[in-house]
Write a protein that holds these residues in place. Structure first.
Motif, PDB file in Angstrom:
ATOM      1  N   ASN A 188      -0.464  10.871  68.202  1.00 36.82           N
ATOM      2  CA  ASN A 188       0.590   9.966  68.676  1.00 36.82           C
ATOM      3  C   ASN A 188       1.348   9.363  67.495  1.00 36.82           C
ATOM      4  O   ASN A 188       1.531   8.152  67.405  1.00 36.82           O
ATOM      5  CB  ASN A 188       0.005   8.860  69.570  1.00 36.82           C
ATOM      6  CG  ASN A 188       1.080   8.141  70.376  1.00 36.82           C
ATOM      7  OD1 ASN A 188       2.146   8.683  70.636  1.00 36.82           O
ATOM      8  ND2 ASN A 188       0.807   6.901  70.756  1.00 36.82           N
ATOM      9  N   LEU A 189       1.766  10.268  66.595  1.00 42.09           N
ATOM     10  CA  LEU A 189       2.558   9.893  65.415  1.00 42.09           C
ATOM     11  C   LEU A 189       1.846   8.827  64.570  1.00 42.09           C
ATOM     12  O   LEU A 189       2.461   7.881  64.079  1.00 42.09           O
ATOM     13  CB  LEU A 189       3.943   9.392  65.843  1.00 42.09           C
ATOM     14  CG  LEU A 189       4.801  10.414  66.611  1.00 42.09           C
ATOM     15  CD1 LEU A 189       6.097   9.789  67.091  1.00 42.09           C
ATOM     16  CD2 LEU A 189       5.079  11.636  65.752  1.00 42.09           C
ATOM     17  N   GLY A 190       0.533   9.002  64.425  1.00 43.34           N
ATOM     18  CA  GLY A 190      -0.242   8.104  63.578  1.00 43.34           C
ATOM     19  C   GLY A 190      -0.725   6.843  64.242  1.00 43.34           C
ATOM     20  O   GLY A 190      -1.377   6.006  63.601  1.00 43.34           O
ATOM     21  N   GLN A 191      -0.456   6.679  65.537  1.00 44.91           N
ATOM     22  CA  GLN A 191      -0.811   5.440  66.219  1.00 44.91           C
ATOM     23  C   GLN A 191      -2.180   5.480  66.899  1.00 44.91           C
ATOM     24  O   GLN A 191      -2.698   4.431  67.299  1.00 44.91           O
ATOM     25  CB  GLN A 191       0.253   5.099  67.269  1.00 44.91           C
ATOM     26  CG  GLN A 191       1.632   4.861  66.690  1.00 44.91           C
ATOM     27  CD  GLN A 191       2.649   4.521  67.766  1.00 44.91           C
ATOM     28  OE1 GLN A 191       2.485   3.573  68.526  1.00 44.91           O
ATOM     29  NE2 GLN A 191       3.704   5.329  67.857  1.00 44.91           N
ATOM     30  N   ALA A 192      -2.776   6.665  67.050  1.00 49.21           N
ATOM     31  CA  ALA A 192      -4.019   6.759  67.827  1.00 49.21           C
ATOM     32  C   ALA A 192      -5.253   7.044  66.981  1.00 49.21           C
ATOM     33  O   ALA A 192      -6.378   6.879  67.455  1.00 49.21           O
ATOM     34  CB  ALA A 192      -3.879   7.844  68.902  1.00 49.21           C
TER      35      ALA A 192
END
Length: 280
Positions: A188-192
Motif C-alpha cells: 500500500n505504497l509503504g503504508q502497510a
C-alpha cells in the motif's frame, strides 16, 4: 459445519510472529452456489497451488491460513460491504461498492471473466448474508485472532498475503493486455509494512533471479490495508506470483518448473523467517 479454512500452526517452541494467508487458493463451491459458468472459467480466479507453494512457512515457525472455498463464491480479500447493488433483487443499504465492484470483482463476483456473468438471476440479501456469516467472517476471525495473539505475545507481527496472477492482465484488470513481471510486492505504497521488511522480501526473490516490482499494478487489497498498521508494529504486505513460473495457465496443472520454484519459495520463506526472528 466444517470450518471453511485450513490453519496450519508451528510448534510452540518454534513459533514466530509470522503469518502467511492465501484467501484465493480454495476451489470448493458450497451446495447453494448456482451458476451456469463452467468450472474451466470459474478456475480463472483460483490461486492454484499457492497454499502448497508456501507450505514450508510452518517449518520455520510461521502460521499458514488458506481458504477452502472459492473466491468466486465470496472473496475474503474484499471489504464486507463491497457489494455491487446490480447483483441484488432489492435495494440494500449495506452496499458500498468500491473500484473492485465496478470491475465486477467485489465481495460477490458479478463476472467470472470479461462479459461472462456469474448469475442469470439476482441474488437475495439473505443469500449474501449467509455467505458472509458462514465463509467470510470465519476466515477473517481466524486471521484476526492469530495476528492478535502473536502481537500480544511478541509485541509485533508480520503478515504476508499470498496470491497468484495471470501472466497477462485481462479486461477486468487495470493492466489489461500487459505482460506481468515475476513478482509484485504490495505494501500500500509503504503504508502497510515497514520498508526494511519489504526490502528483505524483495531481496529474497531478486537474488534468486526473479524480476520484482512494487505496487504496480497491485498495491495490496483489503487484507493488507485492513490488517497492516506500522505504528502498532503490525506489518502486512501482499505477494503476487506470476502463474507462468510454476503452472500451465490453461490446464491449471503444475508445469515442469513447479518443483524448482517451490524450492525457491522455501528459501524465500527462510529469509523472511530469519528477519522476523532477528527482530523479536
Amino acid at each position: 459445519m466444517k470450518l471453511p479454512f485450513t490453519l496450519l500452526s508451528p510448534s510452540q517452541e518454534n513459533c514466530l510472529p509470522l503469518v502467511f494467508d492465501s484467501p484465493h487458493s480454495g476451489i470448493n463451491f458450497p451446495s447453494d452456489f448456482k451458476s451456469e459458468v463452467p468450472l474451466s472459467q470459474l478456475k480463472s480466479g483460483w490461486d492454484a497451488f499457492i497454499d502448497d507453494l508456501w507450505q514450508d512457512a510452518v517449518k520455520v515457525g510461521g502460521h499458514l491460513l488458506h481458504a477452502d472455498f472459492s473466491r468466486m463464491y465470496i472473496d475474503p480479500n474484499r471489504a464486507p460491504n463491497d457489494i455491487d447493488p446490480a447483483l441484488l433483487d432489492a435495494p440494500w443499504h449495506e452496499c458500498q461498492p468500491t473500484k473492485y465492484s465496478e470491475r465486477g470483482m467485489g465481495l460477490i463476483r458479478r463476472y467470472a471473466l470479461p462479459n461472462v456473468a456469474m448469475y442469470k438471476e439476482p441474488l437475495s440479501r439473505a443469500q449474501i448474508e449467509h455467505r458472509i456469516k458462514h465463509y467470510y467472517q470465519p476466515y477473517h476471525q481466524a486471521l484476526s485472532a492469530t495476528l492478535a495473539k502473536l502481537h500480544q505475545d511478541f509485541g509485533a507481527v508480520w503478515h504476508i498475503d499470498c496470491h497468484s496472477m495471470k501472466s497477462k492482465g485481462n479486461g477486468m484488470n487495470i493492466d489489461n493486455g500487459v505482460a506481468r513481471p515475476d513478482i509484485i510486492l504490495g505494501d500500500n505504497l509503504g503504508q502497510a509494512a515497514g520498508a526494511e521488511f519489504v526490502q528483505v522480501v524483495e531481496d529474497a526473490f531478486s537474488k534468486r533471479g526473479y524480476n520484482v516490482v512494487r505496487n504496480t499494478p497491485y498495491k495490496g487489497g483489503y487484507l493488507v490495508t485492513h490488517y497492516g498498521n506500522i505504528k502498532d508494529n503490525r506489518h502486512s504486505m501482499q505477494i503476487e506470483i506470476n502463474r507462468a513460473l510454476y503452472m500451465n495457465e490453461k490446464a491449471f496443472t503444475p508445469n515442469d518448473n513447479y518443483h524448482n520454484f517451490k524450492q525457491d519459495i522455501s528459501q524465500v520463506v527462510k529469509d523472511i523467517a530469519d528477519y522476523v526472528s532477528a527482530n523479536v
